[in-house]
Structure formats: C-alpha cells, structure tokens
Scaffold this motif. Structure first.
Motif, PDB file in Angstrom:
ATOM      1  N   TYR A   1      28.549  21.332   6.661  1.00 52.91           N
ATOM      2  CA  TYR A   1      27.555  22.152   5.952  1.00 52.91           C
ATOM      3  C   TYR A   1      26.387  21.308   5.474  1.00 52.91           C
ATOM      4  O   TYR A   1      25.234  21.751   5.480  1.00 52.91           O
ATOM      5  CB  TYR A   1      28.222  22.851   4.769  1.00 52.91           C
ATOM      6  N   ALA A   2      26.686  20.072   5.051  1.00 51.21           N
ATOM      7  CA  ALA A   2      25.601  19.185   4.631  1.00 51.21           C
ATOM      8  C   ALA A   2      24.682  18.867   5.803  1.00 51.21           C
ATOM      9  O   ALA A   2      23.450  18.796   5.642  1.00 51.21           O
ATOM     10  CB  ALA A   2      26.185  17.900   4.049  1.00 51.21           C
ATOM     11  N   ALA A   3      25.239  18.675   7.010  1.00 47.07           N
ATOM     12  CA  ALA A   3      24.417  18.407   8.195  1.00 47.07           C
ATOM     13  C   ALA A   3      23.524  19.600   8.508  1.00 47.07           C
ATOM     14  O   ALA A   3      22.357  19.441   8.880  1.00 47.07           O
ATOM     15  CB  ALA A   3      25.313  18.084   9.381  1.00 47.07           C
ATOM     16  N   LYS A   4      24.045  20.810   8.349  1.00 41.12           N
ATOM     17  CA  LYS A   4      23.221  21.998   8.588  1.00 41.12           C
ATOM     18  C   LYS A   4      22.131  22.111   7.527  1.00 41.12           C
ATOM     19  O   LYS A   4      20.994  22.513   7.807  1.00 41.12           O
ATOM     20  CB  LYS A   4      24.106  23.243   8.592  1.00 41.12           C
ATOM     21  N   ALA A   5      22.485  21.755   6.276  1.00 39.54           N
ATOM     22  CA  ALA A   5      21.502  21.835   5.205  1.00 39.54           C
ATOM     23  C   ALA A   5      20.370  20.828   5.398  1.00 39.54           C
ATOM     24  O   ALA A   5      19.243  21.070   4.957  1.00 39.54           O
ATOM     25  CB  ALA A   5      22.193  21.592   3.858  1.00 39.54           C
ATOM     26  N   LYS A   6      20.665  19.715   6.054  1.00 41.02           N
ATOM     27  CA  LYS A   6      19.639  18.699   6.305  1.00 41.02           C
ATOM     28  C   LYS A   6      18.719  19.071   7.458  1.00 41.02           C
ATOM     29  O   LYS A   6      17.792  18.331   7.778  1.00 41.02           O
ATOM     30  CB  LYS A   6      20.316  17.366   6.630  1.00 41.02           C
ATOM     31  N   GLY A   7      18.979  20.183   8.113  1.00 37.55           N
ATOM     32  CA  GLY A   7      18.105  20.604   9.196  1.00 37.55           C
ATOM     33  C   GLY A   7      18.774  20.768  10.535  1.00 37.55           C
ATOM     34  O   GLY A   7      18.115  20.966  11.549  1.00 37.55           O
TER      35      GLY A   7
END
Length: 481
Positions: free
Chosen positions: A454-460
């Motif tokens: 989810y953090a990777a998706k939040a980073k773009g």
C-alpha cells in the motif's frame, strides 16, 4: 490271380483289433492328446488364475490405498503423503492424529463421514485405527459398526507398532475375519506412528470362491470333453484350426488397444474356448488397466487443482501457506527469506477496455515473466485477481537480494504486452517483508508485506517498498488519495 489277391487283402483287415486300426489310433491319439492338453491347460490355467487373482487383489488394494489417501488429502489439506518409486502412496504424514476433535472442528467432517466417502469409491469397508498404550484403538469405520460390539473391529494384524509403521498389502485378521487389505500408516514427519488406515477389498472366503468354482467346473468340463472327443473326433479335427486365425486377429486388435469387440468362440467348451476366454480376459484386463490409469490421472489432476491456480498454473494460496510454514520452520536453522506481495497497476482498466480475455492473457504472461526471474528455491503464487506473492530464499543479504528481484519485477512487467495486435502497458507495485526481522509468523509477514504494498501505491505506483516499522494501512490510503 485276382481272386487270391482279394482274399489276401480282405481277411487280415477283418481280423485287425479296433485299437490297431487307423481310426482307432487317431481316436486314441486324440483322446490322449486332448486329455494331456486339457489337464496341462487346467493346471496352468488354475495357477495362472491363482496368480492373476493375487496380482489383481494386490492392484485393487493398492488402488484403494491411493483412493483413500486422495480422499483424506481432499478433506485434511494439512496432511501430506510419502510415495515409493512407482508413485504408490505408502505413508500419510500428519502432525496430529487424523479424526480427532480438532480436525472435526477444522474441516466439518467427522471421521466416519470421511471414511464413508472413501468407502463409496472403493465399494468396501475402510477402518481408521489410532495407536494407544494397548496397541491399536478403533476410531471409526465406514460402515459405522456399533460401538457396543468392539470385537467386530478388533485388529490382530500386527504384533508390534513397528510392524504397522510400514505400508502393507495382504491378508489380515480384523474382528476375527480374514480380509485382503491395504494398510496406510499415519506417521509424523519424524516417523512417529499415529495410527493406520485400513481398506479391504473383501473377505478371504469370498475371494477364494472363484477358485473353488473353477476347480469343480474344470472337472465337469474334463469329463464332457473326453466323451465328446471320443464320439466326434472327425468333427473336432475339422474344426480344430478354423477359429485360430480369428483369435489371432482378436489378439492383434488387443495389441493395438482396440478392445471394443468381444472375443468370439468364448462359448466353446474346449481348448479353443479356453483360449478365447483367456484372450477375452486379457481384453478385459486391458480395459481395466486403462480405467485404473484414468482414475489415477483424475486423482492427480484433482490434487494438482487443489494446489494450483487454474488460469496461470501457478501455486495457489493453499500451497503458498504450506510453503510459508516450511520456510518458517527453516528459520530454526537460521534461514532468512523475503515475502513479497505485488499486484498490477491499472489492471482493472485493461479488463474494462479490452475485456476479460485480454486480462486473462495478461495474467498468464505476467506469471511467465516473473517465473523466469526466480531462483529454483523461490516460489511465486497467485492469490486471486491480479494479486501475487513470492517467497524468496535469501543467500547472503536479505535487503539487497529483495531489491534486485523487486527491481527486476518492476522493470520486466513494465515492458509492453501484445494482445490482438494491440499494445498494453501496465505497472506493478511491490511490498516486501523480511523474516524474521519483520515477523516470525505467516500472519505478520503477509500483513507487513501488504502494508509495504500500500505504501508503494501511495508513493505513485510502479515501484517497490520495503516494510518499515510504523507503516499503517491508513497512511497508505491517505497518501494514495
């Protein structure tokens, strides 16, 4: 001159005994030949039937063991099996006794229900025994014999627990009755005997009934053949070789696996009839062998489907969980591994714009690309939809090896895909957790890898992230928005 010649020829012929005449000699020769052939054929046939019956019982008992083990594995997915070089299941491996209260709560099946499923396929009774201080204790049987008559289920086959720890096929005494059984030991991974599964193909008296009938029928048939040979020798000699070419064609057809047509002349009560019956028995054995192979292939197919994704042929969530348990167990020896979760960016847009056929083709190619990036000890599984998971075995550095593999996945899956001459571009987001640093159990490792995803998706998106302490799902969602 003619008259003396007439007397010299006719008088001796009138005085020849019957057994010295040509017809008598032929009849006696035929009688002795038929008697010898029939006795020889009867004895050899008897021993062939005896041996064939034994081999058939062995095969049937071994197939029953395969069926019972397949049924057990379909219900108790945590168990495994041990096989020999021929693929025959010889042991069931389980960390706890099968049929205990915990397994009933977990699967929803009582041991009687499980044995009944196996019995419905083997068409004979199946017993489950557990080891105890007194030897073996009956847990359940497929016919649900009342518990107030334990003597009917008494098992006197093995005298020691070590004897029962080996796969056994043969006669055994169960409840005072002789059965031909296959016995599958239930053992732990370290070899401790927990119990045995016993499947019968029938009682000894019933199995030997065919042999007794064969002996009586062979004796009666011998008398009939001898009388018929003495009276109808000419007819028999004329018809003796007529069916041979037909039976040769039948054998040739069987050799070509053409078993649809029945063998002719099986109704004859002579050597030709016996030969025809033997050929027809061979034909039926070929059919039976093909059927058993189909059953075995079907069992292997179901076993494969239970642990693999049907679309991509990758391991599914069940096999991933089993692999995680194995990897976690290896941590006791100091092993380290990474858990990666990744899903495809903008995959829903591909399904919506190009249809599910394009989405399925895309998932298949993604799985093929990722498999080429893994080492032989690594595992990639499809969890569902466009979600995948990887267990990466670490050789030296968990962080550096995770970064190398994650970068390769992001780079490889970013390359364009072709579907019906149309180019498709997607990305991938990867979350990584390392054992035992980020978790010492499956739940924590998967949850932390999911937070990193989810953090990777939040980073773009189109990137990977390593799990860091403090990551939360709410943080990932807020950043994504």
């Amino acid at each position: 001159m003619p008259e003396p010649q007439h007397r010299s020829v006719s008088l001796p012929a009138a005085k020849l005994p019957w057994h010295h005449t040509l017809v008598g000699k032929v009849v006696m020769f035929m009688l002795m030949g038929v008697l010898f052939a029939y006795l020889t054929g009867s004895l050899s046939g008897f021993f062939m039937v005896e041996r064939g019956a034994r081999e058939q019982w062995m095969r049937e008992a071994q197939v029953n063991a395969q069926i019972v083990s397949a049924t057990i594995r379909r219900i108790y997915t945590s168990v495994a099996v041990k096989t020999d070089g021929t693929g025959q299941v010889t042991h069931i491996i389980s960390q706890r006794p099968i049929g205990d209260e915990e397994s009933v709560l977990e699967t929803g099946f009582s041991p009687i229900d499980v044995l009944a499923l196996a019995s419905a396929q083997t068409r004979n009774n199946v017993w489950l025994f557990a080891t105890s201080s007194e030897g073996f204790t009956i847990v359940a049987d497929a016919l649900n014999t009342p518990s107030d008559s334990p003597s009917n289920l008494e098992n006197n086959t093995w005298h020691t627990a070590s004897d029962a720890a080996d796969f056994y096929v043969g006669f055994a005494s169960i409840g005072g009755e002789e059965h031909f059984i296959s016995s599958l030991p239930i053992v732990t991974s370290n070899g401790q005997l927990l119990g045995v599964l016993i499947a019968t193909i029938g009682q000894k008296t019933g199995l030997y009934q065919m042999r007794d009938d064969l002996v009586s029928k062979a004796f009666i048939a011998l008398m009939v053949v001898l009388v018929a040979t003495a009276l109808l020798v000419t007819i028999l000699m004329r018809q003796l070789f007529t069916p041979v070419p037909v039976l040769i064609r039948s054998l040739t057809a069987i050799a070509k696996n053409q078993t649809a047509d029945s063998t002719p002349y099986t109704d004859r009560n002579d050597e030709i009839g016996r030969m025809a019956k033997a050929i027809d028995a061979l034909r039926k054995k070929v059919i039976e062998r093909e059927h058993l192979l189909e059953v075995k292939d079907e069992a292997l197919r179901f076993q494969h489907l239970a642990h693999h994704d049907e679309l991509t042929k990758l391991p599914n969530r069940v096999q991933l969980n089993n692999a995680l348990k194995t990897a976690l167990h290896s941590m006791l020896q100091g092993d380290v591994f990474n858990v990666m979760l990744f899903d495809l960016d903008h995959f829903k847009a591909v399904n919506d714009s190009l249809g599910h056929a394009a989405g399925d083709a895309l998932l298949v190619e993604v799985s093929q690309r990722v498999q080429k990036l893994l080492n032989h000890n690594d595992l990639v599984a499809r969890l569902g939809g466009d979600e995948f998971a990887i267990i990466q075995r670490v050789v030296r550095s968990a962080t550096s090896e995770a970064k190398v593999l994650a970068e390769a996945i992001v780079s490889t899956l970013r390359e364009p895909y072709q579907f019906d001459s149309q180019e498709i571009n997607i990305g991938v987001s990867v979350g990584i957790a390392t054992a035992p640093v980020d978790g010492r159990n499956s739940h924590d490792l998967l949850r932390h890898a999911d937070l990193a995803l989810y953090a990777a998706k939040a980073k773009g998106r189109d990137r990977y992230m390593l799990y860091e302490s403090g990551m939360t799902m709410n943080l990932g969602i807020s950043e994504q928005r």
